[in-house]
Scaffold this active site. Structure first.
Site, PDB file in Angstrom:
ATOM      1  CE1 TYR A 129      -3.987  -1.982   5.423  1.00 46.30           C
ATOM      2  CE2 TYR A 129      -3.385   0.299   4.957  1.00 46.30           C
ATOM      3  CZ  TYR A 129      -3.728  -0.968   4.515  1.00 46.30           C
ATOM      4  OH  TYR A 129      -3.809  -1.221   3.166  1.00 46.30           O
TER       5      TYR A 129
ATOM      6  CB  SER B  53      -0.902   0.017   1.243  1.00 47.22           C
ATOM      7  OG  SER B  53      -1.612   1.237   1.345  1.00 47.22           O
TER       8      SER B  53
END
Length: 250
Positions: free
Chosen positions: A153, A140
């Protein structure tokens, strides 16, 4: 027309929806024999039937499930060539001091432990059979250009990118490649969690405004990047974090 992944066999985790379903569709179109895994029996079965590929319900945090998927690939197709670690998890965007233990554990179990298990279970197959291989992790932009509210995260995805680079160097002599694809937030089943509020056009405006090309990543965008990295065209590409983000990380 020659298909780019003709005759290859791929495992795609989290293939029952979102980016994973898009990757499975692209790989199938390009001639790959695809095995998708997902926690959702219904979603996985539906996608597999629509694409004509195989489905196994599997939990990517469990070693025995990885062993079962490898066994299925060998018993059914006689080989394995590509592994796409797409399954991921996050919690709702919130102040870091309010994150709960189970939310932290979920991020690192699903996003990081799954990579540990995929390499632990699957690498011996490639090494013992002296076969080249291709591992693609869906990381990501959050791991490269983190923003407030999703600390753990973001950290888990940074670990994905770092582990990918480390294994790329370690296994390059064996012709086993490791690369990561880094999307920016798109419209998937987890978008409301990244936003910390409902996934509506109005609520997406703020983060879309930070993307020079004016939109989020789509399953098609991510699938096309994965197809390139899995193809022979990328045989000399390993250890990269390919940003599929419309310029977000520039």
């Amino acid at each position: 027309m020659v298909r780019r992944l003709e005759g290859k066999v791929a495992i795609i985790t989290g293939g029952g929806s979102g980016f994973g379903a898009g990757i499975a569709a692209k790989f199938t179109q390009e001639g790959t024999k695809v095995i998708i895994t997902d926690l959702s029996q219904d979603n996985g079965t539906k996608i597999a039937q629509s694409l004509g590929c195989d489905f196994l319900r599997a939990d990517v945090t469990k070693r025995e499930d990885w062993e079962a998927v490898l066994e299925h690939a060998i018993d059914t197709f006689g080989r394995l060539d590509i592994v796409v670690n797409n399954a991921g998890a996050t919690y709702s965007n919130k102040p870091t001091e309010t994150v709960k233990d189970d939310e932290f554990d979920m991020c690192f179990h699903v996003n990081v432990r799954s990579l540990y298990l995929s390499s632990s279970v699957l690498l011996p197959y490639f090494l013992e059979n002296d076969r080249p291989g291709c591992f693609i992790q869906i990381a990501s932009t959050a791991g490269l250009r983190p923003r407030p509210g999703l600390t753990w995260y973001n950290a888990s995805k940074a670990a994905v990118s770092n582990a990918t680079k480390t294994m790329a160097v370690e296994y390059a002599p064996n012709k086993i490649r490791f690369n990561a694809v880094c999307p920016v937030v798109g419209s998937t089943g987890m978008t409301h969690l990244f936003l910390g509020k409902p996934d509506t056009e109005e609520n997406r405006k703020a983060w879309v405004s930070t993307i020079p090309m004016g939109r989020g990543s789509t399953p098609k965008d991510v699938a096309n990047a994965c197809c390139y990295l899995a193809s022979e065209e990328a045989e000399f590409i390993t250890g990269v974090n390919l940003e599929v983000d419309g310029g977000r990380c520039v």
